[in-house]
Design an enzyme around this catalytic site. Structure first.
Site, mmCIF file in Angstrom:
data_model
loop_
_atom_site.group_PDB
_atom_site.id
_atom_site.type_symbol
_atom_site.label_atom_id
_atom_site.label_comp_id
_atom_site.label_asym_id
_atom_site.label_seq_id
_atom_site.Cartn_x
_atom_site.Cartn_y
_atom_site.Cartn_z
ATOM 1 C CD GLU A 236 51.746 7.180 -12.315
ATOM 2 O OE1 GLU A 236 52.730 6.484 -12.601
ATOM 3 O OE2 GLU A 236 50.686 6.684 -11.861
ATOM 4 N NE ARG B 242 53.056 6.579 -16.497
ATOM 5 C CZ ARG B 242 54.351 6.656 -16.195
ATOM 6 N NH1 ARG B 242 54.841 5.863 -15.256
ATOM 7 N NH2 ARG B 242 55.141 7.507 -16.820
ATOM 8 C CG HIS C 81 24.082 14.334 -2.490
ATOM 9 N ND1 HIS C 81 22.762 14.480 -2.100
ATOM 10 C CD2 HIS C 81 24.059 13.528 -3.587
ATOM 11 C CE1 HIS C 81 21.988 13.772 -2.905
ATOM 12 N NE2 HIS C 81 22.754 13.181 -3.828
ATOM 13 C CB SER D 42 58.179 -3.342 -9.785
ATOM 14 O OG SER D 42 57.522 -3.121 -8.542
ATOM 15 C CE LYS E 227 56.811 2.285 -5.985
ATOM 16 N NZ LYS E 227 56.550 1.466 -7.153
ATOM 17 C CB SER F 292 53.479 -5.762 -7.199
ATOM 18 O OG SER F 292 54.592 -4.897 -7.375
ATOM 19 N N GLY G 103 49.433 1.837 -10.716
ATOM 20 C CA GLY G 103 49.164 1.269 -12.034
ATOM 21 C C GLY G 103 48.836 -0.209 -12.010
ATOM 22 C CB SER G 104 49.800 -3.053 -9.908
ATOM 23 O OG SER G 104 51.058 -3.134 -10.533
ATOM 24 C CB THR H 273 54.687 -2.273 -4.725
ATOM 25 O OG1 THR H 273 55.102 -1.722 -5.978
ATOM 26 C CG2 THR H 273 53.775 -1.299 -4.028
HETATM 27 C C1 F6R Z 1 54.355 3.650 -12.426
HETATM 28 C C2 F6R Z 1 53.031 3.582 -11.806
HETATM 29 C C3 F6R Z 1 52.932 3.463 -10.308
HETATM 30 C C4 F6R Z 1 53.172 2.012 -9.858
HETATM 31 C C5 F6R Z 1 53.047 1.899 -8.330
HETATM 32 C C6 F6R Z 1 53.150 0.453 -7.835
HETATM 33 O O1 F6R Z 1 54.279 3.580 -13.827
HETATM 34 O O2 F6R Z 1 52.047 3.645 -12.475
HETATM 35 O O3 F6R Z 1 51.656 3.913 -9.919
HETATM 36 O O4 F6R Z 1 52.242 1.158 -10.475
HETATM 37 O O5 F6R Z 1 54.058 2.655 -7.724
HETATM 38 O O6 F6R Z 1 54.229 -0.209 -8.407
HETATM 39 P P1 F6R Z 1 54.000 -1.677 -9.003
HETATM 40 O O7 F6R Z 1 52.938 -1.546 -10.031
HETATM 41 O O8 F6R Z 1 55.325 -2.080 -9.568
HETATM 42 O O9 F6R Z 1 53.589 -2.524 -7.832
#
Ligand code: F6R
Length: 338
Positions: A219, A137, A235, A87, A330, A85, A43-44, A90
């Site tokens: 998701e 996301r 193709h 959070s 994770k 990121s 999502g980032s 990641t």
């Molecule tokens: C969760 C989502 C995931 C996170 C991914 C990376 O809502 O969409 O795809 O975005 O796991 O985590 P972040 O974005 O925190 O680096």
């Protein structure tokens, strides 16, 4: 209780409209760059995919790196690295930021905190902060706004205030309960139902949006989906629709994402490909972009995709919020990595 994923997702237009008064370019040591690299996942990272289209409009090269470390060309190419990121925790993105530090590349961090925030503070890396407390996301509008700001400060993209206003106006109308687009998204969700959504788009403006449709369906609705792009799919993929016809006819639904600016040959391909595949699937339909600017056209389709993912969750009685498998992996990788 905080807002649900569904409610926050509907706040896209407000997120895009958020002022960034505290983020004046003068306060940020973002150097001018010839090329840039967005490092992030899920999502980032998706915001980076949209930014690639905006950079290309201006003739600049922007890549998105979804992996540990940095691509081989970064050492000589010396891109501006945007470590994104939500959070801040990641591990792939942190690894990329650390590699960029080792190569002394210019870096900007876009995060709500976490380990990336701590790293950036310790190393004097400029941070474009994102509000905390939501699922990555659902922070799409906040992240995109900051990414575009950072890339504009570096001279890689130009998005005028008018383009942002247009995108805000169009997405807020689409996401207004009861709007024509809201009803269209509802119809699309009903047509796809509890089946695999196949999202067709074209290389360029609609490709990153198709990826967002897929990941939101994965998701929010917990359903499988895939993306294929024209002209490439003509193709290869079209041949793969014959042998398993009994399965595809009952389990797959195609949605094509169309843009008024698409290449006329691609428009012809959409028509012929559809006539070829129509009776191989349970349903095939299309949805068109709205607006003038590239930003508005992408975000109009993206907002409808967000609604479709929430509509699918509603029809199958699925809670959009939990993403247990992502969290499990994770956790598991953190433990294994110790
Ligand atoms: C969760 C989502 C995931 C996170 C991914 C990376 O809502 O969409 O795809 O975005 O796991 O985590 P972040 O974005 O925190 O680096």
């Amino acid at each position: 209780m905080g807002e649900t994923v569904g409610e926050v997702t509907l706040g896209l237009a407000e997120q895009l409209a958020t002022d960034l008064p505290e983020l004046s370019p003068d306060e940020f040591a973002i150097p001018q760059a010839e090329t840039a690299l967005v490092c992030g996942m899920g999502g980032s990272a998706i915001c980076g995919d949209l930014a690639v289209v905006l950079a290309a409009e201006k003739g600049y090269r922007l890549d998105v790196h979804r992996d540990y470390g940095l691509p081989g060309w970064a050492k000589k190419g010396r891109p501006l690295v945007l470590a994104v990121s939500y959070s801040g925790n990641t591990e792939e993105t942190i690894s990329a930021a650390k590699k960029a530090l080792r190569l002394s590349l210019p870096i900007v961090a876009i995060t709500s905190g976490g380990a990336l925030g701590t790293l950036a503070e310790g190393e004097g890396i400029p941070i474009l902060p994102v509000p905390t407390g939501r699922e990555p996301r659902t922070a799409f509008g906040f992240i995109l706004r900051r990414l575009v700001f950072g890339l504009a400060a570096a001279g890689i993209v130009t998005v005028g205030d008018d383009d942002f206003s247009e995108a805000v106006q169009i997405t807020s109308e689409i996401l207004r309960p009861g709007s024509a687009s809201w009803n269209l998204a509802d119809d699309l969700a009903q047509a796809i139902g509890a089946r695999v959504g196949v999202i067709y788009a074209s290389t360029g403006l609609t490709a990153p949006v198709a990826q967002r449709w897929k990941t939101q369906i994965n998701e929010n609705a917990k359903q499988a989906a895939w993306v294929s792009l024209l002209p490439e799919l003509d193709h290869n993929e079209v041949v793969g629709w014959s042998a398993l016809r009994e399965i595809t006819r009952s389990h797959l639904a195609i949605v094509s994402l169309r843009d008024h600016g698409e290449h006329e040959a691609v428009a012809r391909r959409f028509a012929h490909t559809r006539s070829l595949l129509e009776d191989q699937v349970i349903w095939a339909g299309e949805v068109w972009s709205q607006g003038e600017s590239a930003l508005a056209r992408m975000l109009s389709l993206l907002a409808i995709g967000d609604l479709v993912s929430l509509g699918l969750a509603r029809y199958t009685g699925t809670d959009p919020e939990p993403i247990e498998q992502i969290e499990y992996l994770k956790r598991k990788l953190r433990v294994d990595g110790d």
